[in-house]
Design a protein around this motif. Structure first.
Motif, PDB file in Angstrom:
ATOM      1  N   ARG A 224      96.465 106.505  32.963  1.00 45.63           N
ATOM      2  CA  ARG A 224      97.195 107.765  32.987  1.00 45.63           C
ATOM      3  C   ARG A 224      97.769 108.094  34.368  1.00 45.63           C
ATOM      4  NH1 ARG A 224      93.528 112.312  30.282  1.00 45.63           N
ATOM      5  NH2 ARG A 224      95.511 113.434  30.510  1.00 45.63           N
ATOM      6  N   SER A 225      97.459 107.277  35.363  1.00 51.13           N
ATOM      7  CA  SER A 225      97.866 107.593  36.733  1.00 51.13           C
ATOM      8  C   SER A 225      99.360 107.353  36.965  1.00 51.13           C
ATOM      9  CB  SER A 225      97.050 106.771  37.732  1.00 51.13           C
ATOM     10  OG  SER A 225      97.556 106.941  39.038  1.00 51.13           O
ATOM     11  N   ARG A 226     100.063 108.414  37.295  1.00 47.00           N
ATOM     12  CA  ARG A 226     101.484 108.298  37.637  1.00 47.00           C
ATOM     13  C   ARG A 226     101.649 107.603  38.989  1.00 47.00           C
ATOM     14  NH1 ARG A 226     104.426 113.181  35.008  1.00 47.00           N
ATOM     15  NH2 ARG A 226     105.671 113.316  36.907  1.00 47.00           N
TER      16      ARG A 226
ATOM     17  N   LYS B 184     101.413 103.737  38.661  1.00 48.62           N
ATOM     18  CA  LYS B 184     102.643 103.147  38.132  1.00 48.62           C
ATOM     19  C   LYS B 184     103.769 103.199  39.171  1.00 48.62           C
ATOM     20  CE  LYS B 184     101.651 104.433  33.308  1.00 48.62           C
ATOM     21  NZ  LYS B 184     100.364 105.126  33.555  1.00 48.62           N
ATOM     22  N   HIS B 185     103.879 104.331  39.850  1.00 47.44           N
ATOM     23  CA  HIS B 185     104.954 104.491  40.839  1.00 47.44           C
ATOM     24  C   HIS B 185     104.808 103.498  41.978  1.00 47.44           C
ATOM     25  CE1 HIS B 185     106.982 106.372  44.344  1.00 47.44           C
ATOM     26  NE2 HIS B 185     107.867 106.759  43.439  1.00 47.44           N
TER      27      HIS B 185
ATOM     28  N   SER C 260     100.810 113.428  44.199  1.00 50.16           N
ATOM     29  CA  SER C 260     101.480 113.517  42.904  1.00 50.16           C
ATOM     30  C   SER C 260     102.860 112.871  42.965  1.00 50.16           C
ATOM     31  CB  SER C 260     101.603 114.981  42.459  1.00 50.16           C
ATOM     32  OG  SER C 260     102.366 115.717  43.396  1.00 50.16           O
ATOM     33  N   VAL C 261     103.386 112.554  41.795  1.00 51.57           N
ATOM     34  CA  VAL C 261     104.725 111.964  41.687  1.00 51.57           C
ATOM     35  C   VAL C 261     105.579 112.889  40.836  1.00 51.57           C
ATOM     36  CG1 VAL C 261     106.072 109.986  40.912  1.00 51.57           C
ATOM     37  CG2 VAL C 261     103.786 109.632  41.870  1.00 51.57           C
TER      38      VAL C 261
ATOM     39  N   ASP D 255     108.551 114.466  38.378  1.00 47.70           N
ATOM     40  CA  ASP D 255     109.091 113.970  37.111  1.00 47.70           C
ATOM     41  C   ASP D 255     110.329 113.103  37.308  1.00 47.70           C
ATOM     42  OD1 ASP D 255     107.096 115.278  35.767  1.00 47.70           O
ATOM     43  OD2 ASP D 255     108.327 116.998  35.185  1.00 47.70           O
TER      44      ASP D 255
ATOM     45  N   MET E  12     109.385 109.622  38.249  1.00 45.16           N
ATOM     46  CA  MET E  12     108.805 108.890  37.123  1.00 45.16           C
ATOM     47  C   MET E  12     109.900 108.409  36.179  1.00 45.16           C
ATOM     48  SD  MET E  12     105.583 108.489  37.469  1.00 45.16           S
ATOM     49  CE  MET E  12     105.206 107.874  35.824  1.00 45.16           C
TER      50      MET E  12
ATOM     51  N   ASP F  71     100.302 103.548  25.530  1.00 47.36           N
ATOM     52  CA  ASP F  71      99.674 104.209  26.674  1.00 47.36           C
ATOM     53  C   ASP F  71      98.858 103.235  27.509  1.00 47.36           C
ATOM     54  OD1 ASP F  71     100.767 106.640  26.019  1.00 47.36           O
ATOM     55  OD2 ASP F  71      99.011 107.349  24.916  1.00 47.36           O
TER      56      ASP F  71
END
Length: 237
Positions: A123-125, A128-129, A210-211, A213, A216, A229
């Motif tokens: 679930r980690s943004r 992924k980023h 945080s990243v 929106d 993302m 997911d």
């Protein structure tokens, strides 16, 4: 279904000679004159502190492991800061730069097997980023990630093919210094040919990053049809 999908992806990559790695953070360890579970033969008993108070420790070490399935090789980055997604990806990048590019010079794809929680959470943004920015874009790779379901970490190869042997090698030996801990990791070998490299980083990692929106949405991320997911591919932009 997820286990079948992971096995199919893993076999496809191995058959084509492309890298498959398993990743996770090992249990954090206090560095200092503390008892370490296990038994070792000695002529004299070794004195350690009666209690393992964090205030008596040099630091709390965070060992992050990368296990290369095809070559039976481990690479562990030991940090002294927080166990964050950025730390996880930096550890991956370090493995790729120092080991992966040498073993897989022609690779265009990389398969990562990871747990669903922790610093490499599904679930980690941030995870992924940073993979997009530092690994996919940085090295022109298509990075495919498959996460094990929660509670199924014991099936993640890094746990039983790397971490278990590292724990056995330092069992009963107090981890008094980071240098000693790194030596124990590097000294881990098995009858099946496992060898492990280790590196230290003192980079400070901030929690709570945080990243937005819009960033993302700019990722070149494609989710798989099966358990989207937990399964996705991040390609170079």
């Amino acid at each position: 279904m997820q286990f079948k999908h992971i096995e199919e992806q893993k076999q496809s990559f191995l058959d084509s000679g492309e890298p498959v790695i398993s990743i996770d953070t090992k249990k954090k360890e206090l560095i200092g004159n503390f008892k370490n579970a296990g038994r070792v033969w000695r002529t004299e008993p070794e004195e350690v502190n009666a209690h393992d108070f964090p205030s008596d420790a040099e630091c709390r070490a965070v060992p992050y492991g990368v296990y290369d399935l095809a070559n039976n090789r481990g690479f562990m980055t030991v940090g002294t800061s927080a166990d964050t997604p950025e730390f996880a990806v930096d550890s991956l990048v370090r493995w790729w730069r120092e080991d992966g590019t040498k073993r897989y010079p022609q690779a265009s794809r990389l398969l990562i097997l990871a747990d669903s929680g922790g610093s490499n959470s599904a679930r980690s943004r941030v995870f992924k980023h940073r993979i997009q920015e530092k690994l996919a874009d940085g090295y022109g790779l298509a990075v495919r990630v498959c996460h094990y379901p929660r509670g199924a970490s014991k099936w993640n190869p890094v746990e039983h093919r790397l971490f278990s042997f590292v724990s056995g090698n330092w069992a009963g030996h107090p981890l008094r210094t980071l240098k000693g801990m790194l030596a124990r990791i590097r000294g881990t070998v098995t009858s099946t040919g496992l060898k492990v490299r280790a590196a230290l980083t003192r980079k400070i990692y901030q929690k709570g990053v945080s990243v937005p929106d819009d960033e993302m949405l700019a990722l070149n991320l494609e989710r798989h049809e099966i358990c989207p997911d937990w399964n996705y591919t991040i390609s170079a932009r």
